[in-house]
Design a protein around this motif. Sequence first.
Motif, PDB file in Angstrom:
ATOM      1  N   GLY A   9       0.816  -1.201   0.000  1.00 37.59           N
ATOM      2  CA  GLY A   9       0.000   0.000   0.000  1.00 37.59           C
ATOM      3  C   GLY A   9       0.852   1.255   0.000  1.00 37.59           C
ATOM      4  O   GLY A   9       2.070   1.207   0.169  1.00 37.59           O
ATOM      5  N   GLY A  10       0.206   2.385  -0.199  1.00 42.38           N
ATOM      6  CA  GLY A  10       0.910   3.649  -0.211  1.00 42.38           C
ATOM      7  C   GLY A  10       0.061   4.757  -0.778  1.00 42.38           C
ATOM      8  O   GLY A  10      -1.142   4.600  -0.978  1.00 42.38           O
ATOM      9  N   LEU A  11       0.707   5.876  -1.040  1.00 41.00           N
ATOM     10  CA  LEU A  11       0.054   7.047  -1.607  1.00 41.00           C
ATOM     11  C   LEU A  11       0.296   7.070  -3.108  1.00 41.00           C
ATOM     12  O   LEU A  11       1.450   7.072  -3.557  1.00 41.00           O
ATOM     13  N   VAL A  12      -0.783   7.077  -3.874  1.00 39.71           N
ATOM     14  CA  VAL A  12      -0.699   7.026  -5.333  1.00 39.71           C
ATOM     15  C   VAL A  12      -1.645   8.063  -5.929  1.00 39.71           C
ATOM     16  O   VAL A  12      -2.740   8.289  -5.414  1.00 39.71           O
ATOM     17  N   GLN A  13      -1.234   8.659  -7.019  1.00 46.71           N
ATOM     18  CA  GLN A  13      -2.072   9.628  -7.710  1.00 46.71           C
ATOM     19  C   GLN A  13      -3.192   8.913  -8.467  1.00 46.71           C
ATOM     20  O   GLN A  13      -3.012   7.801  -8.971  1.00 46.71           O
ATOM     21  N   ALA A  14      -4.344   9.535  -8.533  1.00 44.13           N
ATOM     22  CA  ALA A  14      -5.461   8.979  -9.288  1.00 44.13           C
ATOM     23  C   ALA A  14      -5.033   8.651 -10.714  1.00 44.13           C
ATOM     24  O   ALA A  14      -4.324   9.428 -11.358  1.00 44.13           O
ATOM     25  N   GLY A  15      -5.475   7.493 -11.191  1.00 47.65           N
ATOM     26  CA  GLY A  15      -5.098   7.021 -12.511  1.00 47.65           C
ATOM     27  C   GLY A  15      -3.919   6.074 -12.514  1.00 47.65           C
ATOM     28  O   GLY A  15      -3.677   5.394 -13.519  1.00 47.65           O
ATOM     29  N   GLY A  16      -3.202   6.010 -11.413  1.00 45.64           N
ATOM     30  CA  GLY A  16      -2.058   5.131 -11.297  1.00 45.64           C
ATOM     31  C   GLY A  16      -2.446   3.717 -10.901  1.00 45.64           C
ATOM     32  O   GLY A  16      -3.620   3.371 -10.851  1.00 45.64           O
ATOM     33  N   THR A 116      -3.287  -3.074   4.860  1.00 42.40           N
ATOM     34  CA  THR A 116      -2.333  -2.135   4.281  1.00 42.40           C
ATOM     35  C   THR A 116      -3.117  -0.963   3.703  1.00 42.40           C
ATOM     36  O   THR A 116      -4.141  -1.152   3.046  1.00 42.40           O
ATOM     37  N   GLN A 117      -2.656   0.239   3.974  1.00 41.72           N
ATOM     38  CA  GLN A 117      -3.397   1.438   3.607  1.00 41.72           C
ATOM     39  C   GLN A 117      -3.111   1.844   2.170  1.00 41.72           C
ATOM     40  O   GLN A 117      -1.953   1.962   1.758  1.00 41.72           O
ATOM     41  N   VAL A 118      -4.172   2.068   1.413  1.00 43.83           N
ATOM     42  CA  VAL A 118      -4.084   2.626   0.075  1.00 43.83           C
ATOM     43  C   VAL A 118      -4.730   4.002   0.098  1.00 43.83           C
ATOM     44  O   VAL A 118      -5.893   4.138   0.474  1.00 43.83           O
ATOM     45  N   THR A 119      -3.980   5.010  -0.294  1.00 39.85           N
ATOM     46  CA  THR A 119      -4.487   6.373  -0.343  1.00 39.85           C
ATOM     47  C   THR A 119      -4.283   6.921  -1.747  1.00 39.85           C
ATOM     48  O   THR A 119      -3.161   6.924  -2.261  1.00 39.85           O
ATOM     49  N   VAL A 120      -5.361   7.379  -2.348  1.00 36.13           N
ATOM     50  CA  VAL A 120      -5.327   7.877  -3.718  1.00 36.13           C
ATOM     51  C   VAL A 120      -5.569   9.376  -3.692  1.00 36.13           C
ATOM     52  O   VAL A 120      -6.592   9.848  -3.194  1.00 36.13           O
ATOM     53  N   SER A 121      -4.638  10.124  -4.225  1.00 34.58           N
ATOM     54  CA  SER A 121      -4.741  11.573  -4.264  1.00 34.58           C
ATOM     55  C   SER A 121      -5.206  12.035  -5.639  1.00 34.58           C
ATOM     56  O   SER A 121      -4.961  11.376  -6.652  1.00 34.58           O
ATOM     57  N   SER A 122      -5.866  13.184  -5.658  1.00 33.77           N
ATOM     58  CA  SER A 122      -6.338  13.759  -6.912  1.00 33.77           C
ATOM     59  C   SER A 122      -5.420  14.857  -7.408  1.00 33.77           C
ATOM     60  O   SER A 122      -5.527  15.316  -8.530  1.00 33.77           O
TER      61      SER A 122
END
Length: 122
Positions: A9-16, A116-122
Motif C-alpha cells: 500500500g501507499g500514496l498514489v495519484q489517481a489514474g495510477g 495495508t493502507q491505500v491512499t489515492v490523491s487527486s
Amino acid sequence: QVQLVESGGGLVQAGGSLKLSCEFSGGTFTSYAMGWFRQAPGEDREFVAAIGRSPFSAFYAESVKGRFTISRDNAKNTVYLEIDSLKTEDTCLYYCAAGTMITSVTRSYDYWGQGTQVTVSS
C-alpha cells in the motif's frame, strides 16, 4: 497458527496503479481460498475479490470489476491484488483473508491480516 501479512500500500495519484501482496504462513496455503476486503473509516468492511484453490477460480465485487485483478502464487504462499486506474474512492485499508471456501461473506473467513493502507490523491 495461520498468519497473513499485507504489504504494497501507499500514496498514489489517481489514474495510477498498485499491486498489493499478502504473505501466508503457519498452514498449507493451497488448502485455503483467499479474499481481499477493504474498509474506510466509519464504514462496513467491503468485499473486493476472492480466489479459490488450484485450479484457480476468481470473482470480484461489481464495483471493482475490470480494474482489480486477484492472483495467487502457490510457490511463494502469496496472494496479490493489482489495482489499475485508481480512483479517490479506492482510498481504504485493504485486508486479505483466508478461509475454507471461496465466498464474498466476511464472516466466512477464518484468518485476517492487519491491513495495508491505500491512499489515492487527486
